[in-house]
Write an enzyme that holds these catalytic residues in place. Structure first.
Site, PDB file in Angstrom:
ATOM      1  CG  HIS A 103     -80.459  49.955  35.384  1.00 24.23           C
ATOM      2  ND1 HIS A 103     -81.540  50.040  36.232  1.00 24.23           N
ATOM      3  CD2 HIS A 103     -80.536  48.727  34.807  1.00 24.23           C
ATOM      4  CE1 HIS A 103     -82.229  48.910  36.183  1.00 24.23           C
ATOM      5  NE2 HIS A 103     -81.642  48.100  35.312  1.00 24.23           N
ATOM      6  CB  SER A 126     -69.813  80.030  28.226  1.00 27.51           C
ATOM      7  OG  SER A 126     -69.483  80.810  29.351  1.00 27.51           O
ATOM      8  CE  LYS A 184     -69.891  74.868  29.292  1.00 31.51           C
ATOM      9  NZ  LYS A 184     -70.365  75.365  30.572  1.00 31.51           N
ATOM     10  CD  GLU A 224     -78.278  72.650  28.042  1.00 32.20           C
ATOM     11  OE1 GLU A 224     -78.217  72.894  29.252  1.00 32.20           O
ATOM     12  OE2 GLU A 224     -77.514  73.163  27.206  1.00 32.20           O
TER      13      GLU A 224
END
Ligand code: ARG
Length: 469
Positions: free
Chosen positions: A167, A288, A294, A301
């Site tokens: 979980h 970024s 970043k 992804e």
């Protein structure tokens, strides 16, 4: 189509236009053509044609001179295809007719004899099978490379603790090596599925002709042998029409991408500063344009995202096949783009993962800290009490109380004093600390398939022997 990919429309009538009184509408020509995408089957089409021609000659259906002309014409043609010089033409509809027309241009009548005892229906089914077999072998190699990289990571971190989750809550300590080995298993089953599917791909439809077989005395087994097929398809109607082997391939592909997307999701989470478990090499991250701090895990992804299109292609092919009456229907021309994109997406994704997995740094400290944070050894304390004679349900309750106390005191279970612990059960002795530590907990799970470092190393060894053979 001209060399720059633009359709060339100034060519003569179609090979099948003999019975038509009005030429095909331009819009219909464009709508029904497949050469824009099926031209990538060219090499397989040539391979299939050469085997067919050889058999025709051996069976006395064409002369040895015809065979020789076909072979030399095809050699020229193959060079044109490979060199990007082949004059693709939209008027010739598909890869098969383009190649036949060009062959005939090059060698004359012998080119027109090639299509004896065959139809585009059994031809295209053969081409796709040859293409898929090739792709399966390529993908199998890539999956193996992914496994090899995972195995190296697992070996290096066979004893590196991390929190195991259920979980997404800290559950019990595991090792990072054990976690990586879970993916070795998944990709191992993916490889099994591909090689299983390969047997059903690797059967020869050629000789089924349009749908009913052919009246020529052909030798299908000989063509199968020449092309390396394991057997021939046994029913002509089935052979030219079903694409279940392609659907199977896409299902195997969807599962591969599903596994990739699970791993990707973990990498994205672990790369987040909230976890900080791993670092993916700069070469595989992007920055970024506005936020200078970043480092984004774009590769995992994107791989996670691409799993969607592969699953989509599986649905497309299932839906394409559903409800088609026997035998061949033009619907089947639509099988190619999803199939090509599935293989291409798998290929690029697995290649980049095989590389990226070699450029992962593990932050052992962050993983250990996280494993300590969630009372991950609580089950170990319960098991300890059970081994001292307490029924498991009682032990569960006792440990829950100990966890609550540790939570109040902002410390780990292993930080509670023996005296405090004894307050929960008189059976607790100093040896309790052996199971309350992360290392103790890990070492105790020493069963096959368990997370004990000894077992992880054994699993790495076994997988190297079976998977990387
Ligand atoms: N381009 C067609 C396909 O991809 C080849 C088979 C065409 N057969 C036919 N009878 N029109 O399926």
């Amino acid at each position: 189509m001209t060399q720059n990919g633009k359709p060339d429309t100034g060519s003569p009538s179609k090979v099948w236009s003999g019975r038509f009184s009005v030429p095909i509408a331009e819009s219909v020509k464009a709508y029904t053509a497949s050469v824009q995408f099926d031209r990538r089957l060219a090499e397989f089409d040539i391979q299939g044609s050469l085997a067919h021609a050889q058999m025709l000659s051996e069976a006395g259906l064409i002369t040895p001179a015809d065979l020789q002309a076909i072979q030399s014409g095809m050699a020229t043609l193959l060079e044109e295809v490979r060199g990007g010089r082949f004059p693709w033409n939209l008027d010739d509809e598909d890869v098969h007719l383009n190649i036949e027309r060009r062959l005939t241009q090059l060698i004359g009548d012998a080119g027109k004899r090639l299509h004896t005892a065959r139809s585009r229906n059994d031809q295209v089914a053969t081409d796709i099978r040859l293409y898929l077999r090739h792709e399966i072998d390529h993908l199998n190699g890539l999956l193996r490379a992914v496994q090899a990289a995972l195995l190296d990571l697992a070996e290096r971190h066979a004893a590196t603790p991390m929190p195991g989750f259920t979980h997404l809550q800290v559950a019990q300590p595991v090792t990072f090596g054990h976690h990586m080995m879970a993916y070795v298993e998944m990709f191992g089953r993916d490889r099994e599925r591909l090689s299983d599917c390969r047997h059903r791909v690797n059967r020869l439809p050629l000789g089924s002709a349009a749908l009913a077989g052919t009246s020529y005395p052909i030798r299908r087994e000989r063509v199968a042998e020449l092309l390396g097929f394991e057997s021939i398809c046994l029913n002509s109607l089935d052979a030219v029409s079903d694409r279940d082997f392609a659907i199977e391939f896409c299902a195997a592909g969807a599962l591969i991408m599903t596994h990739i997307s699970r791993l990707s999701e973990e990498f994205v989470l672990w790369m987040s500063p909230r976890f900080g478990f791993i670092r993916i090499g700069d070469a595989f991250c992007t920055g970024s344009s506005i936020m200078p701090q970043k480092r984004n895990p774009d590769v995992p992804e994107l791989a996670r995202g691409k799993s969607g299109r592969v699953t989509g292609h599986l649905m497309a092919l299932l839906t394409l096949m559903k409800g088609q009456p026997l035998a061949y229907n033009k619907d089947n021309q639509e099988d190619k783009e999803p199939l090509f994109d599935t293989a291409d997406t798998l290929s690029s994704t697995l290649s980049i993962f095989a590389e990226m997995l070699r450029d992962i740094t593990v932050n052992e400290e962050a993983m250990r800290r996280a494993a300590l944070e969630g009372f991950s050894t609580a089950t170990d304390l319960a098991d300890y009490l059970v081994k001292k004679g307490m029924p498991f349900r009682d032990a569960h309750e006792v440990v829950a109380k100990a966890v609550r106390l540790a939570e109040d005191q902002h410390c780990d279970l292993s930080d509670l004093s023996l005296e405090t612990l004894k307050g929960f059960s008189g059976t607790i002795e100093p040896d309790v600390f052996e199971v309350l530590t992360i290392e103790g907990s890990l070492a105790s799970r020493n069963v096959p398939g368990g997370t004990a470092p000894e077992q992880v190393l054994a699993a790495v060894r076994a997988a190297r022997a079976t998977q990387l053979r």
